[in-house]
Motif scaffolding. Structure first.
Motif, PDB file in Angstrom:
ATOM      1  N   ASP A 315       0.802  -1.010   0.158  1.00  0.00           N
ATOM      2  CA  ASP A 315      -0.476  -0.047   0.221  1.00  0.00           C
ATOM      3  C   ASP A 315       0.786   1.445  -0.037  1.00  0.00           C
ATOM      4  O   ASP A 315       1.437   1.653   1.015  1.00  0.00           O
ATOM      5  CB  ASP A 315      -0.989  -0.211   0.895  1.00  0.00           C
ATOM      6  CG  ASP A 315      -2.192  -1.139   1.149  1.00  0.00           C
ATOM      7  OD1 ASP A 315      -2.441  -1.932   0.419  1.00  0.00           O
ATOM      8  OD2 ASP A 315      -2.367  -1.467   2.484  1.00  0.00           O
ATOM      9  N   LEU A 316       0.356   1.852  -1.078  1.00  0.00           N
ATOM     10  CA  LEU A 316       1.064   3.666  -1.024  1.00  0.00           C
ATOM     11  C   LEU A 316       0.405   4.618  -0.428  1.00  0.00           C
ATOM     12  O   LEU A 316      -0.727   4.443  -0.973  1.00  0.00           O
ATOM     13  CB  LEU A 316       1.585   3.628  -2.367  1.00  0.00           C
ATOM     14  CG  LEU A 316       2.929   3.289  -2.878  1.00  0.00           C
ATOM     15  CD1 LEU A 316       2.959   3.985  -4.778  1.00  0.00           C
ATOM     16  CD2 LEU A 316       4.408   2.565  -2.133  1.00  0.00           C
ATOM     17  N   LYS A 317       0.847   5.460   0.150  1.00  0.00           N
ATOM     18  CA  LYS A 317      -0.363   6.688   1.050  1.00  0.00           C
ATOM     19  C   LYS A 317       0.202   7.571  -0.048  1.00  0.00           C
ATOM     20  O   LYS A 317       1.940   7.620   0.538  1.00  0.00           O
ATOM     21  CB  LYS A 317       0.016   6.814   1.970  1.00  0.00           C
ATOM     22  CG  LYS A 317      -1.469   8.023   2.311  1.00  0.00           C
ATOM     23  CD  LYS A 317      -1.688   7.573   4.457  1.00  0.00           C
ATOM     24  CE  LYS A 317      -2.628   8.498   4.447  1.00  0.00           C
ATOM     25  NZ  LYS A 317      -2.742   8.814   5.854  1.00  0.00           N
ATOM     26  N   ILE A 318       0.245   8.494  -0.306  1.00  0.00           N
ATOM     27  CA  ILE A 318       0.255   9.942  -1.057  1.00  0.00           C
ATOM     28  C   ILE A 318       0.178  11.076  -0.113  1.00  0.00           C
ATOM     29  O   ILE A 318      -1.461  11.405  -0.373  1.00  0.00           O
ATOM     30  CB  ILE A 318       0.534   9.788  -2.455  1.00  0.00           C
ATOM     31  CG1 ILE A 318       1.135   8.524  -3.347  1.00  0.00           C
ATOM     32  CG2 ILE A 318       1.379  10.861  -3.422  1.00  0.00           C
ATOM     33  CD1 ILE A 318       0.715   8.778  -5.002  1.00  0.00           C
ATOM     34  N   GLN A 319       0.470  12.367   0.161  1.00  0.00           N
ATOM     35  CA  GLN A 319      -0.109  12.935   0.898  1.00  0.00           C
ATOM     36  C   GLN A 319       0.514  14.487   0.574  1.00  0.00           C
ATOM     37  O   GLN A 319       1.637  14.750   0.292  1.00  0.00           O
ATOM     38  CB  GLN A 319       0.039  12.598   2.644  1.00  0.00           C
ATOM     39  CG  GLN A 319      -0.686  12.119   3.203  1.00  0.00           C
ATOM     40  CD  GLN A 319      -0.598  11.908   4.552  1.00  0.00           C
ATOM     41  OE1 GLN A 319       0.826  12.491   5.230  1.00  0.00           O
ATOM     42  NE2 GLN A 319      -1.187  11.515   5.403  1.00  0.00           N
ATOM     43  N   ASN A 320       0.571  15.129  -0.182  1.00  0.00           N
ATOM     44  CA  ASN A 320       0.456  15.754  -1.199  1.00  0.00           C
ATOM     45  C   ASN A 320       1.679  15.872  -1.771  1.00  0.00           C
ATOM     46  O   ASN A 320       2.901  17.341  -1.598  1.00  0.00           O
ATOM     47  CB  ASN A 320       0.569  17.387  -0.172  1.00  0.00           C
ATOM     48  CG  ASN A 320      -0.586  17.871   0.407  1.00  0.00           C
ATOM     49  OD1 ASN A 320      -2.065  17.959   0.071  1.00  0.00           O
ATOM     50  ND2 ASN A 320      -0.961  18.004   1.969  1.00  0.00           N
ATOM     51  N   GLY A 321       1.351  14.887  -2.186  1.00  0.00           N
ATOM     52  CA  GLY A 321       3.098  14.583  -3.089  1.00  0.00           C
ATOM     53  C   GLY A 321       3.779  13.902  -2.234  1.00  0.00           C
ATOM     54  O   GLY A 321       5.394  13.189  -3.243  1.00  0.00           O
ATOM     55  N   VAL A 322       4.511  13.650  -1.430  1.00  0.00           N
ATOM     56  CA  VAL A 322       5.195  13.035  -0.377  1.00  0.00           C
ATOM     57  C   VAL A 322       4.350  11.167  -0.244  1.00  0.00           C
ATOM     58  O   VAL A 322       3.481  11.285  -0.253  1.00  0.00           O
ATOM     59  CB  VAL A 322       5.109  12.906   1.085  1.00  0.00           C
ATOM     60  CG1 VAL A 322       5.647  12.464   1.634  1.00  0.00           C
ATOM     61  CG2 VAL A 322       5.460  14.934   1.227  1.00  0.00           C
ATOM     62  N   VAL A 323       5.070  10.503  -0.992  1.00  0.00           N
ATOM     63  CA  VAL A 323       5.186   9.615  -0.750  1.00  0.00           C
ATOM     64  C   VAL A 323       6.008   8.346   0.391  1.00  0.00           C
ATOM     65  O   VAL A 323       6.449   8.130   0.179  1.00  0.00           O
ATOM     66  CB  VAL A 323       5.718   8.415  -2.683  1.00  0.00           C
ATOM     67  CG1 VAL A 323       5.007   6.451  -2.433  1.00  0.00           C
ATOM     68  CG2 VAL A 323       5.474   9.326  -3.511  1.00  0.00           C
ATOM     69  N   ILE A 324       3.885   7.133   0.896  1.00  0.00           N
ATOM     70  CA  ILE A 324       4.624   6.561   1.672  1.00  0.00           C
ATOM     71  C   ILE A 324       4.583   5.641   1.999  1.00  0.00           C
ATOM     72  O   ILE A 324       3.525   5.174   1.096  1.00  0.00           O
ATOM     73  CB  ILE A 324       3.922   7.847   2.986  1.00  0.00           C
ATOM     74  CG1 ILE A 324       4.006   8.764   3.159  1.00  0.00           C
ATOM     75  CG2 ILE A 324       4.230   6.543   4.621  1.00  0.00           C
ATOM     76  CD1 ILE A 324       3.237  10.112   4.221  1.00  0.00           C
ATOM     77  N   LEU A 325       5.627   4.711   2.048  1.00  0.00           N
ATOM     78  CA  LEU A 325       5.470   3.362   1.691  1.00  0.00           C
ATOM     79  C   LEU A 325       4.251   2.464   2.856  1.00  0.00           C
ATOM     80  O   LEU A 325       5.539   2.703   4.399  1.00  0.00           O
ATOM     81  CB  LEU A 325       6.891   2.518   1.580  1.00  0.00           C
ATOM     82  CG  LEU A 325       7.024   1.340   1.072  1.00  0.00           C
ATOM     83  CD1 LEU A 325       5.831   0.892  -0.123  1.00  0.00           C
ATOM     84  CD2 LEU A 325       8.801   0.381   1.215  1.00  0.00           C
ATOM     85  N   GLY A 326       3.710   1.348   3.218  1.00  0.00           N
ATOM     86  CA  GLY A 326       3.362   0.749   3.819  1.00  0.00           C
ATOM     87  C   GLY A 326       3.314   1.171   4.798  1.00  0.00           C
ATOM     88  O   GLY A 326       3.034   1.043   5.937  1.00  0.00           O
ATOM     89  N   GLY A 327       2.320   2.806   5.014  1.00  0.00           N
ATOM     90  CA  GLY A 327       2.246   4.205   5.766  1.00  0.00           C
ATOM     91  C   GLY A 327       2.834   4.628   6.458  1.00  0.00           C
ATOM     92  O   GLY A 327       2.659   5.184   7.016  1.00  0.00           O
ATOM     93  N   PHE A 328       4.232   4.379   6.542  1.00  0.00           N
ATOM     94  CA  PHE A 328       4.986   5.114   7.497  1.00  0.00           C
ATOM     95  C   PHE A 328       6.693   5.372   7.224  1.00  0.00           C
ATOM     96  O   PHE A 328       7.597   5.567   8.035  1.00  0.00           O
ATOM     97  CB  PHE A 328       5.225   4.208   8.780  1.00  0.00           C
ATOM     98  CG  PHE A 328       5.828   3.050   8.662  1.00  0.00           C
ATOM     99  CD1 PHE A 328       6.686   2.729   8.781  1.00  0.00           C
ATOM    100  CD2 PHE A 328       5.419   1.272   8.672  1.00  0.00           C
ATOM    101  CE1 PHE A 328       7.995   1.621   8.769  1.00  0.00           C
ATOM    102  CE2 PHE A 328       5.449   0.645   8.139  1.00  0.00           C
ATOM    103  CZ  PHE A 328       6.761   0.380   8.416  1.00  0.00           C
TER     104      PHE A 328
END
Length: 337
Positions: A315-328
């Motif tokens: 799972d990838l989370k993208i917050q305002n352009g910042v890519v976060i792997l595995g939630g953290f």
């Protein structure tokens, strides 16, 4: 001896009346066709002159409406486009279009190579293709769906500030857009696409790419009714599937919701599936040697998340352009679009 002359005369009169009706019908149909052709040509010239929702000027050299008797369509020897608001101009070869008289809402057209696009953002693109065809289906609510197909396409992009060029090409390209209520369904397929810098080998091997997604509230784009300068800023949607296949088991796919801020930064929650981690690591490290160390480190992290396997999902989370792997684990930053 009895004669049937009165009966023969009656039959002759019926045949004559039928013949007259046929001639009158042909004359009326012919007049209606040419009237419609003349009206279509006038309305298209007004549309081309900027009387369209996008306020784009379109030139159509040697304009003609043809297709009599069962079709009607626009023909141009050369097509030009000038969008002063976005600072984009373009020129293309001959245009041919046609719609059946009994289905005027279904228009098919084809455009001849070559083409050229120029942008005030500082780049130009020279386009070539073997064949380019499209179709548009319209209803009472406007354009319902449209599609485009190109074979043997190639683009050479030149950055005006530096003079640097790169080439992109594909054996086959398809693009489809369909109205889904107020939303817009979009599908794209590129077969054997390549990207290379001048004088070099392709950056990555020929790849096939598919995109299937929905843009919320963007059906208006089918009718050229997007807000001026809006683009994709402030939009959201759902990626049903994006897949890149390099062959030899190297497949990358993603799906999930996304949004694009008014500043162009992307946010979303995506499920990323990867097949052939080591093969991807080798390919990308060779294509981008300056980033080889980061690519190798990323591959090690993915293999650890995949329990040492070559294939897996994360799972990838993208917050305002910042890519976060595995939630953290922050792994990179996407620039604004």
């Amino acid at each position: 001896m009895a004669t049937n002359k009165p009966e023969t005369s009656a039959v002759s009169r019926k045949i004559m009346r039928l013949g007259i009706l046929i001639i009158v019908g042909i004359a009326v149909y012919t007049g209606a066709w040419f009237y419609a052709a003349n009206s279509l040509q006038k309305s298209l010239l007004a549309f081309f002159g900027g009387e369209n929702p996008a306020e784009v000027d379109i030139s159509c050299d040697d304009t003609a409406v043809r297709g009599f008797p069962f079709r009607i369509g626009l023909f141009c020897s050369k097509v030009g486009l000038d969008d002063r608001f976005h600072g984009v101009s373009a020129s293309f070869g001959a245009l041919r279009s046609a719609a059946q008289i009994y289905a005027p809402g279904h228009v098919v057209w084809e455009l001849d190579s070559p083409g050229e696009v120029r942008s005030s953002l500082g780049f130009s693109a020279a386009l070539q293709w073997q064949a380019l065809r499209s179709s548009v289906n319209s209803g009472l609510s406007g354009v319902d769906r449209t599609s485009l197909e190109a074979t043997g396409s190639k683009a050479t992009v030149t950055m005006m500030t530096t003079g640097q060029t790169f080439d992109a090409a594909s054996d086959h390209l398809e693009a489809h857009a369909r109205r889904n209520g107020d939303d817009l369904d979009v599908a794209l397929m590129i077969r054997n696409g390549t990207f290379q810098l001048p004088g070099g080998t392709p950056v990555i091997p020929p790849s096939s790419t598919t995109v299937d997604m929905t843009l919320a509230g963007k059906a208006k784009y089918l009718d050229m009714q997007g807000d001026r300068g809006e683009g994709l800023y402030g939009s959201s949607g759902e990626i049903r599937r994006i897949a890149i296949d390099l062959g030899e088991g190297r497949i990358l796919s993603a799906n999930g919701p996304f949004s694009i801020g008014t500043d162009g930064l992307i946010s979303g929650e995506l499920r990323l599936d990867l097949e052939g981690i080591d093969a991807w690591r080798k390919t990308l490290a060779e294509a981008f040697p300056d980033d080889a160390d980061n690519i190798k480190s990323g591959a090690k992290i993915l293999k650890a998340l995949f329990s040492g396997q070559q294939n897996g999902g994360v799972d990838l989370k993208i917050q305002n352009g910042v890519v976060i792997l595995g939630g953290f684990i922050p792994i990179g930053v996407l620039p604004p679009i």
